[in-house]
Design a protein around this motif. Structure first.
Motif, PDB file in Angstrom:
ATOM      1  N   LEU A 100       0.833  -1.211   0.000  1.00 51.48           N
ATOM      2  CA  LEU A 100       0.000   0.000   0.000  1.00 51.48           C
ATOM      3  C   LEU A 100       0.864   1.255   0.000  1.00 51.48           C
ATOM      4  CD1 LEU A 100      -2.759   1.407   0.229  1.00 51.48           C
ATOM      5  CD2 LEU A 100      -2.624   1.104   2.711  1.00 51.48           C
ATOM      6  N   GLU A 101       1.932   1.246   0.795  1.00 46.52           N
ATOM      7  CA  GLU A 101       2.852   2.391   0.830  1.00 46.52           C
ATOM      8  C   GLU A 101       3.485   2.627  -0.537  1.00 46.52           C
ATOM      9  OE1 GLU A 101       5.163   3.363   4.708  1.00 46.52           O
ATOM     10  OE2 GLU A 101       5.104   1.177   4.570  1.00 46.52           O
ATOM     11  N   ILE A 102       3.893   1.537  -1.194  1.00 48.04           N
ATOM     12  CA  ILE A 102       4.544   1.657  -2.504  1.00 48.04           C
ATOM     13  C   ILE A 102       3.556   2.205  -3.531  1.00 48.04           C
ATOM     14  CG2 ILE A 102       5.594   0.346  -4.384  1.00 48.04           C
ATOM     15  CD1 ILE A 102       6.712  -1.570  -2.238  1.00 48.04           C
ATOM     16  N   TYR A 103       2.324   1.707  -3.483  1.00 50.15           N
ATOM     17  CA  TYR A 103       1.311   2.178  -4.436  1.00 50.15           C
ATOM     18  C   TYR A 103       1.048   3.672  -4.261  1.00 50.15           C
ATOM     19  CZ  TYR A 103      -3.163   2.825  -6.759  1.00 50.15           C
ATOM     20  OH  TYR A 103      -4.169   3.292  -7.561  1.00 50.15           O
ATOM     21  N   ILE A 104       0.933   4.118  -3.015  1.00 49.65           N
ATOM     22  CA  ILE A 104       0.693   5.535  -2.752  1.00 49.65           C
ATOM     23  C   ILE A 104       1.857   6.374  -3.243  1.00 49.65           C
ATOM     24  CG2 ILE A 104       0.461   7.252  -0.908  1.00 49.65           C
ATOM     25  CD1 ILE A 104      -1.156   5.174   0.649  1.00 49.65           C
ATOM     26  N   ALA A 105       3.087   5.911  -2.977  1.00 50.29           N
ATOM     27  CA  ALA A 105       4.275   6.668  -3.385  1.00 50.29           C
ATOM     28  C   ALA A 105       4.390   6.757  -4.903  1.00 50.29           C
ATOM     29  CB  ALA A 105       5.526   6.020  -2.794  1.00 50.29           C
ATOM     30  N   ASP A 106       4.046   5.669  -5.613  1.00 49.18           N
ATOM     31  CA  ASP A 106       4.220   5.643  -7.063  1.00 49.18           C
ATOM     32  C   ASP A 106       3.055   6.251  -7.830  1.00 49.18           C
ATOM     33  OD1 ASP A 106       6.597   4.383  -6.607  1.00 49.18           O
ATOM     34  OD2 ASP A 106       5.839   2.348  -7.011  1.00 49.18           O
ATOM     35  N   GLU A 107       1.831   6.075  -7.342  1.00 47.99           N
ATOM     36  CA  GLU A 107       0.652   6.427  -8.125  1.00 47.99           C
ATOM     37  C   GLU A 107      -0.122   7.645  -7.619  1.00 47.99           C
ATOM     38  OE1 GLU A 107      -0.017   4.969 -10.901  1.00 47.99           O
ATOM     39  OE2 GLU A 107       1.497   3.403 -10.735  1.00 47.99           O
ATOM     40  N   ILE A 108      -0.011   7.958  -6.347  1.00 44.73           N
ATOM     41  CA  ILE A 108      -0.872   9.006  -5.784  1.00 44.73           C
ATOM     42  C   ILE A 108      -0.093  10.217  -5.294  1.00 44.73           C
ATOM     43  CG2 ILE A 108      -2.541   9.529  -3.951  1.00 44.73           C
ATOM     44  CD1 ILE A 108      -3.482   6.648  -4.109  1.00 44.73           C
ATOM     45  N   ALA A 109       1.011   9.998  -4.603  1.00 45.62           N
ATOM     46  CA  ALA A 109       1.756  11.112  -3.994  1.00 45.62           C
ATOM     47  C   ALA A 109       2.228  12.102  -5.052  1.00 45.62           C
ATOM     48  CB  ALA A 109       2.950  10.567  -3.213  1.00 45.62           C
ATOM     49  N   SER A 110       2.187  13.377  -4.699  1.00 48.57           N
ATOM     50  CA  SER A 110       2.607  14.438  -5.611  1.00 48.57           C
ATOM     51  C   SER A 110       4.101  14.709  -5.442  1.00 48.57           C
ATOM     52  CB  SER A 110       1.817  15.715  -5.322  1.00 48.57           C
ATOM     53  OG  SER A 110       2.039  16.159  -4.001  1.00 48.57           O
ATOM     54  N   PRO A 111       4.765  15.275  -6.476  1.00 49.17           N
ATOM     55  CA  PRO A 111       6.213  15.547  -6.377  1.00 49.17           C
ATOM     56  C   PRO A 111       6.567  16.499  -5.227  1.00 49.17           C
ATOM     57  CG  PRO A 111       5.447  15.701  -8.642  1.00 49.17           C
ATOM     58  CD  PRO A 111       4.238  15.595  -7.797  1.00 49.17           C
ATOM     59  N   ASP A 112       5.653  17.426  -4.909  1.00 45.52           N
ATOM     60  CA  ASP A 112       5.948  18.367  -3.832  1.00 45.52           C
ATOM     61  C   ASP A 112       5.561  17.826  -2.456  1.00 45.52           C
ATOM     62  OD1 ASP A 112       3.275  18.381  -4.297  1.00 45.52           O
ATOM     63  OD2 ASP A 112       3.053  20.550  -4.475  1.00 45.52           O
ATOM     64  N   LEU A 113       5.154  16.551  -2.386  1.00 45.91           N
ATOM     65  CA  LEU A 113       4.866  15.861  -1.130  1.00 45.91           C
ATOM     66  C   LEU A 113       3.769  16.554  -0.310  1.00 45.91           C
ATOM     67  CD1 LEU A 113       8.517  14.969  -0.025  1.00 45.91           C
ATOM     68  CD2 LEU A 113       6.890  13.553  -1.301  1.00 45.91           C
ATOM     69  N   LYS A 114       2.708  16.956  -0.969  1.00 49.28           N
ATOM     70  CA  LYS A 114       1.584  17.560  -0.255  1.00 49.28           C
ATOM     71  C   LYS A 114       0.898  16.519   0.617  1.00 49.28           C
ATOM     72  CE  LYS A 114       0.344  21.281  -3.458  1.00 49.28           C
ATOM     73  NZ  LYS A 114      -0.737  21.821  -4.338  1.00 49.28           N
ATOM     74  N   ALA A 115       0.369  16.982   1.752  1.00 52.47           N
ATOM     75  CA  ALA A 115      -0.304  16.069   2.680  1.00 52.47           C
ATOM     76  C   ALA A 115      -1.635  15.598   2.120  1.00 52.47           C
ATOM     77  CB  ALA A 115      -0.511  16.743   4.028  1.00 52.47           C
ATOM     78  N   ILE A 116      -2.316  16.467   1.381  1.00 55.73           N
ATOM     79  CA  ILE A 116      -3.614  16.137   0.794  1.00 55.73           C
ATOM     80  C   ILE A 116      -3.517  16.351  -0.712  1.00 55.73           C
ATOM     81  CG2 ILE A 116      -6.053  16.751   0.700  1.00 55.73           C
ATOM     82  CD1 ILE A 116      -5.889  17.629   3.583  1.00 55.73           C
ATOM     83  N   VAL A 117      -3.840  15.323  -1.493  1.00 59.29           N
ATOM     84  CA  VAL A 117      -3.717  15.407  -2.944  1.00 59.29           C
ATOM     85  C   VAL A 117      -5.016  14.938  -3.605  1.00 59.29           C
ATOM     86  CG1 VAL A 117      -1.220  15.053  -2.924  1.00 59.29           C
ATOM     87  CG2 VAL A 117      -2.742  13.074  -3.069  1.00 59.29           C
ATOM     88  N   LYS A 118      -5.252  15.458  -4.794  1.00 55.90           N
ATOM     89  CA  LYS A 118      -6.420  15.033  -5.557  1.00 55.90           C
ATOM     90  C   LYS A 118      -6.153  13.666  -6.163  1.00 55.90           C
ATOM     91  CE  LYS A 118      -7.902  19.709  -6.776  1.00 55.90           C
ATOM     92  NZ  LYS A 118      -8.183  20.669  -7.878  1.00 55.90           N
ATOM     93  N   VAL A 119      -7.209  12.898  -6.354  1.00 61.47           N
ATOM     94  CA  VAL A 119      -7.055  11.549  -6.875  1.00 61.47           C
ATOM     95  C   VAL A 119      -8.233  11.240  -7.803  1.00 61.47           C
ATOM     96  CG1 VAL A 119      -8.281  10.506  -4.919  1.00 61.47           C
ATOM     97  CG2 VAL A 119      -6.648   9.143  -6.228  1.00 61.47           C
TER      98      VAL A 119
END
Length: 416
Positions: A100-119
Motif C-alpha cells: 500500500l505504501e509503494i502504491y501511494i508513493a508511485d501512483e498518488i503522492a505528488s512531487p511536492d509531497l503535499k499532505a492532501i492530494v487530488k485523486v
C-alpha cells in the motif's frame, strides 16, 4: 499638456480610486469569501471536511500515520502470538501494508509531497480496495485463537482508513435551504426583529427628545451635551458588564428596584425569565445608544433656520405646530439616517447579548449574530454559518430598501 487635460477630465474617477480599493478589500472580498464557503459543507472539526473540496482527495499524512501504527501493533502481536498460522497472517498483512505504501508513493503522492492530494475515481477505488483488504485480513487474524496484544486498539487504528479518503463536500445551495428550514434560525430572527423594533422606536423617541433639549440655548448646554454622550462612548462589552452587575439577582440595584415596584417577581427573575431578559437587553441598549441617535438628530436640527420659527410665531403658530410642520419635515433626512444606522446596528447586535445573557435563558434571547457565531466558532460549521451570514446580509439590504421607500427620502437629489 495632454496628460494634464486627461487628468482634469478624469479627476473624479482618480480621486475615488482609494475608496474603491478600500471597499473591494474590506467589504466585497469578505462577502465573496463567505459566498464561496457557503457552497461547501466545511467543518473544521472533521478532517474530511476541513477545507473546500470539489473533487475527491486523499489525506496521505493520515494514511501513512495509520500504516505506521498498524505496523507498530502488528510487531507487538508478532512477539506475543504462539501459533504459526498467526505469524503467517501477520507477515501477510505487513506485506500488504508495504504494498500500500509503494502504491501511494508511485501512483498518488505528488512531487511536492503535499499532505492532501487530488485523486481520480479509478485510483481512489484501488486505494479503498487495498485498505478494505487489510481490514478484512485483520479480522481473519484476530479470529484465530491466540495471544494478541490489543485487537480493539488495532481495529480502532484501522478504522482511520475511512477518514483518509476525502470526498467532495460541495453541496451547492443546500446550506441556504437548511438555513431557511432551520427552526432555530426562525426563532432567533423573530427575537432579533422584535428587539430591533422596540429598541429603535424607544431610541428615536428618547433621542429626539434629548436632541430638542440640547438644541435649546441654556446655561451649561455644552456640559449637558458632553455628559449625555458618555453612555455611547463606553465600549458595548463594558456597558454590558456594568448592566449585568445592575441586574444581578442578589445585589443588583436595578433588579431590586424593579422587584419593589412590582415589574418582576424577584431580583433573580430579571435575567432568568425570557420576557424579563428581553426587556433587560432593551433597557441596556436604549441607555447605550440613545445618545448616538440624539447626536445624529441634533446635527439635523442645527441646520434648520431660526427664521422659519420666527416667521411662523408671528403668524400665530404654536410650539406643537412648529414641531409638526417645520421641525419634522426638515428633520426627515436626519431621521432616516439615524433610523437606518440604528436599525442595521440593532439587527446585527452581538456583544451586548453575548455578554449580558449569552443567548439565554434557553436560547430565548439569542440573536441571529449570536447564533451564527456559535455555529461558526463553537461548532466550526463554516459552510452553514457563512450561508446564515449571507442571508443576514440580504435581510439588512431589504431593511435599508424598505426604509428608503417608506420614508421617501431624496438623498441624492433625484427629485430635483
Amino acid at each position: 499638456m495632454k496628460l494634464s487635460k486627461w487628468i482634469d477630465k478624469h479627476a473624479g474617477y482618480i480621486l475615488i480610486i482609494p475608496a474603491v480599493i478600500f471597499i473591494i478589500l474590506f467589504s466585497i472580498s469578505p462577502i465573496v469569501g463567505s459566498l464561496r464557503y457557503a457552497f461547501f459543507d466545511m467543518q473544521l472539526n472533521n478532517q474530511a471536511k476541513n477545507d473546500m473540496f470539489l473533487k475527491s482527495n486523499v489525506n496521505l499524512s493520515l494514511n501513512q500515520e495509520t500504516i505506521d501504527y498498524l505496523n507498530y501493533y502488528l510487531n507487538i502481536d508478532l512477539d506475543s502470538v504462539q501459533k504459526q498460522e498467526s505469524i503467517l497472517k501477520i507477515d501477510e498483512i505487513k506485506a500488504d501494508l508495504s504494498e500500500l505504501e509503494i502504491y501511494i508513493a508511485d501512483e498518488i503522492a505528488s512531487p511536492d509531497l503535499k499532505a492532501i492530494v487530488k485523486v481520480s475515481e479509478e485510483k481512489q477505488d484501488v486505494l479503498i480496495g487495498k485498505q478494505e483488504s487489510i481490514i478484512s485480513k485483520l479480522e481473519e487474524l484476530y479470529s484465530i485463537d491466540d495471544e494478541f496484544y490489543s485487537p480493539d486498539d488495532t481495529f480502532a487504528v484501522a478504522s482511520e482508513f475511512d477518514t483518509t479518503i476525502i470526498k467532495s463536500n460541495f453541496v451547492g445551495a443546500d446550506n441556504f435551504i437548511k438555513v431557511i428550514k432551520d427552526r432555530r434560525v426562525r426563532s432567533t430572527l423573530t427575537f432579533t426583529l422584535l428587539f430591533t423594533l422596540i429598541s429603535v422606536v424607544l431610541e428615536l423617541i428618547f433621542g429626539l427628545s434629548l436632541a430638542l433639549i440640547m438644541n435649546k440655548p441654556f446655561k451649561g448646554r455644552s456640559l449637558v451635551r458632553t455628559f449625555s454622550l458618555i453612555p455611547w462612548a463606553i465600549p458595548t462589552t463594558v456597558a454590558a458588564l456594568v448592566w449585568s452587575y445592575l441586574y444581578n439577582g442578589s445585589s443588583g440595584i436595578v433588579s431590586n428596584i424593579f422587584t419593589q415596584i412590582g415589574f418582576i417577581s424577584s431580583p433573580a427573575a430579571m435575567l432568568n425569565s425570557s420576557s424579563n431578559a428581553l426587556w433587560a437587553i432593551i433597557i441596556a441598549d436604549v441607555w447605550k445608544t440613545t445618545p448616538y441617535m440624539a447626536l445624529l438628530l441634533l446635527g439635523g436640527l442645527q441646520v434648520i433656520p431660526n427664521s422659519l420659527y420666527e416667521s411662523s410665531a408671528l403668524d400665530g403658530a404654536r410650539k406643537w405646530q412648529q414641531f409638526r410642520y417645520i421641525t419634522l419635515p426638515l428633520l426627515k433626512p436626519s431621521i432616516f439616517v439615524a433610523l437606518l444606522f440604528r436599525t442595521l446596528d440593532a439587527f446585527r447586535v452581538f456583544d451586548l447579548i453575548y455578554v449580558l445573557t449569552g443567548g439565554g435563558p434557553g436560547g430565548s434571547t439569542e440573536s441571529l449574530s449570536v447564533y451564527a457565531y456559535k455555529v461558526m466558532f463553537s461548532q466550526t460549521r463554516f459552510g452553514y454559518g457563512s450561508a446564515m451570514v449571507l442571508i443576514m446580509a440580504l435581510v439588512v439590504g431589504l431593511i435599508a430598501f424598505v426604509y428608503i421607500k417608506a420614508l421617501n427620502v431624496d438623498l441624492i437629489g433625484e427629485n430635483k
